[in-house]
Design a protein around this motif. Structure first.
Motif, PDB file in Angstrom:
ATOM      1  N   GLY A 111       0.813  -1.213   0.000  1.00 48.43           N
ATOM      2  CA  GLY A 111       0.000   0.000   0.000  1.00 48.43           C
ATOM      3  C   GLY A 111       0.845   1.259   0.000  1.00 48.43           C
ATOM      4  O   GLY A 111       0.542   2.219  -0.719  1.00 48.43           O
ATOM      5  N   CYS A 112       1.910   1.261   0.791  1.00 48.93           N
ATOM      6  CA  CYS A 112       2.823   2.417   0.807  1.00 48.93           C
ATOM      7  C   CYS A 112       3.503   2.596  -0.536  1.00 48.93           C
ATOM      8  O   CYS A 112       3.706   3.728  -1.005  1.00 48.93           O
ATOM      9  N   LEU A 113       3.885   1.472  -1.175  1.00 48.10           N
ATOM     10  CA  LEU A 113       4.505   1.565  -2.502  1.00 48.10           C
ATOM     11  C   LEU A 113       3.517   2.137  -3.518  1.00 48.10           C
ATOM     12  O   LEU A 113       3.896   2.977  -4.350  1.00 48.10           O
ATOM     13  N   LEU A 114       2.265   1.701  -3.469  1.00 47.74           N
ATOM     14  CA  LEU A 114       1.248   2.243  -4.381  1.00 47.74           C
ATOM     15  C   LEU A 114       1.034   3.731  -4.141  1.00 47.74           C
ATOM     16  O   LEU A 114       0.864   4.507  -5.090  1.00 47.74           O
ATOM     17  N   TRP A 115       1.028   4.129  -2.877  1.00 47.57           N
ATOM     18  CA  TRP A 115       0.864   5.543  -2.554  1.00 47.57           C
ATOM     19  C   TRP A 115       2.043   6.355  -3.080  1.00 47.57           C
ATOM     20  O   TRP A 115       1.871   7.430  -3.656  1.00 47.57           O
ATOM     21  N   ALA A 116       3.259   5.833  -2.890  1.00 46.47           N
ATOM     22  CA  ALA A 116       4.446   6.542  -3.382  1.00 46.47           C
ATOM     23  C   ALA A 116       4.414   6.662  -4.903  1.00 46.47           C
ATOM     24  O   ALA A 116       4.729   7.732  -5.463  1.00 46.47           O
ATOM     25  N   ALA A 117       4.035   5.579  -5.591  1.00 50.04           N
ATOM     26  CA  ALA A 117       3.953   5.632  -7.051  1.00 50.04           C
ATOM     27  C   ALA A 117       2.882   6.626  -7.495  1.00 50.04           C
ATOM     28  O   ALA A 117       3.052   7.331  -8.504  1.00 50.04           O
ATOM     29  N   HIS A 118       1.785   6.703  -6.751  1.00 54.51           N
ATOM     30  CA  HIS A 118       0.711   7.646  -7.075  1.00 54.51           C
ATOM     31  C   HIS A 118       1.194   9.088  -6.925  1.00 54.51           C
ATOM     32  O   HIS A 118       0.935   9.937  -7.790  1.00 54.51           O
ATOM     33  N   LEU A 170      -0.538  -2.752 -12.545  1.00 58.85           N
ATOM     34  CA  LEU A 170      -1.900  -2.572 -13.032  1.00 58.85           C
ATOM     35  C   LEU A 170      -2.742  -1.809 -12.019  1.00 58.85           C
ATOM     36  O   LEU A 170      -3.538  -0.932 -12.386  1.00 58.85           O
ATOM     37  N   ALA A 171      -2.566  -2.125 -10.727  1.00 58.83           N
ATOM     38  CA  ALA A 171      -3.276  -1.374  -9.691  1.00 58.83           C
ATOM     39  C   ALA A 171      -2.873   0.092  -9.720  1.00 58.83           C
ATOM     40  O   ALA A 171      -3.722   0.987  -9.563  1.00 58.83           O
ATOM     41  N   SER A 172      -1.587   0.381  -9.933  1.00 53.96           N
ATOM     42  CA  SER A 172      -1.120   1.765 -10.013  1.00 53.96           C
ATOM     43  C   SER A 172      -1.761   2.499 -11.182  1.00 53.96           C
ATOM     44  O   SER A 172      -2.156   3.668 -11.065  1.00 53.96           O
ATOM     45  N   PHE A 173      -1.882   1.803 -12.318  1.00 52.21           N
ATOM     46  CA  PHE A 173      -2.524   2.435 -13.475  1.00 52.21           C
ATOM     47  C   PHE A 173      -3.982   2.761 -13.188  1.00 52.21           C
ATOM     48  O   PHE A 173      -4.458   3.871 -13.466  1.00 52.21           O
ATOM     49  N   LEU A 174      -4.710   1.784 -12.633  1.00 52.51           N
ATOM     50  CA  LEU A 174      -6.131   2.000 -12.363  1.00 52.51           C
ATOM     51  C   LEU A 174      -6.334   3.099 -11.331  1.00 52.51           C
ATOM     52  O   LEU A 174      -7.238   3.936 -11.467  1.00 52.51           O
ATOM     53  N   LEU A 175      -5.504   3.130 -10.301  1.00 56.07           N
ATOM     54  CA  LEU A 175      -5.628   4.156  -9.266  1.00 56.07           C
ATOM     55  C   LEU A 175      -5.291   5.541  -9.811  1.00 56.07           C
ATOM     56  O   LEU A 175      -5.863   6.546  -9.391  1.00 56.07           O
ATOM     57  N   GLY A 176      -4.343   5.605 -10.749  1.00 54.04           N
ATOM     58  CA  GLY A 176      -3.990   6.883 -11.349  1.00 54.04           C
ATOM     59  C   GLY A 176      -5.041   7.377 -12.328  1.00 54.04           C
ATOM     60  O   GLY A 176      -5.385   8.560 -12.339  1.00 54.04           O
ATOM     61  N   PHE A 177      -5.573   6.467 -13.147  1.00 50.94           N
ATOM     62  CA  PHE A 177      -6.583   6.849 -14.130  1.00 50.94           C
ATOM     63  C   PHE A 177      -7.931   7.119 -13.461  1.00 50.94           C
ATOM     64  O   PHE A 177      -8.611   8.096 -13.766  1.00 50.94           O
ATOM     65  N   GLY A 178      -8.336   6.255 -12.544  1.00 57.84           N
ATOM     66  CA  GLY A 178      -9.568   6.476 -11.805  1.00 57.84           C
ATOM     67  C   GLY A 178     -10.797   5.799 -12.382  1.00 57.84           C
ATOM     68  O   GLY A 178     -11.771   5.573 -11.673  1.00 57.84           O
ATOM     69  N   GLY A 179     -10.791   5.473 -13.666  1.00 57.76           N
ATOM     70  CA  GLY A 179     -11.950   4.825 -14.274  1.00 57.76           C
ATOM     71  C   GLY A 179     -12.971   5.820 -14.804  1.00 57.76           C
ATOM     72  O   GLY A 179     -12.957   7.012 -14.463  1.00 57.76           O
TER      73      GLY A 179
END
Length: 369
Positions: free
Chosen positions: A146-153, A263-272
């Motif tokens: 989760g921290c890695l995803l937040w940092a990438a975001h 893939l999770a990073s892409f979806l979280l960045g794009f938002g849908g």
């Protein structure tokens, strides 16, 4: 309405009517799931932040909130103190708090048209509660992931801000009639609070309506097997669901696969598309150009995915080891993680508002004296 628009509307509406006739029980169940999601996640997480963001802009505190980082953001991103405040609100509050803050800054005259359009490309972001609690804790069963995803975001946001620092809109809209060049407390606190609660409630209902609608659309797609078109890809069903609705796609990811994190990073960045519809609802009637914001979200998703790959190379221990080594984190800790993150964000946000409120009121008193 133009003939092409009529034809496009018919193409969209006809399958929806057919789906409601063929699968009434499935559509009703999808509505129930969407309402449960709104009651359990959307309303508790977004409504308070929508009210606070409206108060922050109405009372002129967004300008004060951004003054700490303004010397850095002005040089790097070419945005002022008010824009920095909107970026901060977007990073803390999540979708679509940032877009709402930008609209209010534009309509109150605290941001120019050019700066407002640029802000929309990178200030409307996923909140830490969803990133750490849902994506990290629930999906990957790992706080490190989760921290890695937040940092990438965050790095994706910074990258898009740097890439668009020289963007100039082709045309500029005139300042709204309601705009006032008043950066500090244009209205009383009671009036600002009343307006913030009313507008926040209306915005929350709009968001919930889109969440429920896209839940039904996803259920129809599942019935006709549309998600099978992506089966040849790893996590293809999650990709299809995430393009339409963010929470559905992220929760459908399989954490055992290495590509799940990018893939999770892409979806979280794009938002849908559901988040994009919420953003359009927030900006409807503002006169701000929308297509740069959509391009910015696609760019954000791609940059966040690339950053997550690089971070995984640097920190391989951030992979969800629970899925491979059998080291499962305590369920109690995971269940409390979203509340802990939300509480921490609320605490930081509240302390910042109190601090800048004190500064603003002190300056206004000195000015009157």
């Amino acid at each position: 309405m133009k003939p092409n628009q009529k034809l496009f509307s018919v193409i969209l509406l006809l399958p929806a009517f057919v789906g409601l006739v063929l699968w009434p029980e499935e559509s009703a169940q999808a509505v129930k799931e969407g309402l449960n999601l709104c009651a359990g996640v959307i309303i508790p997480a977004l409504f308070p932040f929508l009210v606070l963001s409206s108060l922050t802009v109405s009372l002129g505190l967004a300008l004060s909130l951004g003054r700490l980082l303004a010397p850095v953001t002005r040089r790097l991103f070419h945005i002022g103190a008010a824009g920095t405040g909107a970026l901060t609100l977007g990073l803390i509050g999540g979708y679509p708090v940032g877009a709402r803050a930008v609209r209010q800054l534009w309509e109150s005259g605290q941001c120019s048209y050019e700066e407002s359009v640029r802000l929309l490309t990178f200030c409307n972001n996923c909140g830490p509660s969803f990133l750490l609690g849902v994506a990290g804790g629930t999906v990957f069963h790992s706080v490190k992931t989760g921290c890695l995803l937040w940092a990438a975001h965050l790095l994706g946001t910074i990258t898009v801000a740097l890439l668009t620092r020289g963007y100039r809109p082709a045309k500029a809209a005139s300042m709204p009639d309601c705009a006032t060049q008043c950066p500090v407390q244009c209205v009383s606190f009671a009036r600002a609070l009343t307006g913030a609660v009313q507008s926040g409630l209306q915005s929350t209902w709009n968001i919930c309506a889109y969440v429920v609608l896209f839940r039904v659309i996803l259920r129809f797609c599942n019935q006709v097997g549309t998600e099978n078109l992506f089966r040849f890809l790893p996590n293809g069903a999650a990709l299809f669901g995430g393009i339409l609705e963010l929470s559905t796609g992220v929760t459908a990811l399989s954490p055992q696969t290495w590509g799940a994190v990018p893939l999770a990073s892409f979806l979280l960045g794009f938002g849908g598309l559901a988040v994009w519809c919420q953003t359009m609802a927030m900006l409807d009637g503002s006169g701000l150009e929308l297509w740069p914001a959509f391009v910015g979200k696609l760019l954000h998703g791609g940059c966040a995915a690339l950053w997550s790959v690089l971070l995984l190379r640097l920190f391989p221990q951030a992979l969800p080891t629970a899925a491979f080594a059998g080291t499962v984190m305590p369920t109690v800790c995971l269940s409390w993680l979203p509340f802990a993150v939300a509480g921490g964000s609320w605490g930081i946000f509240g302390v910042s508002l109190a601090y800048f409120w004190r500064i603003s009121t002190g300056k206004s008193r000195q000015h009157r004296v």
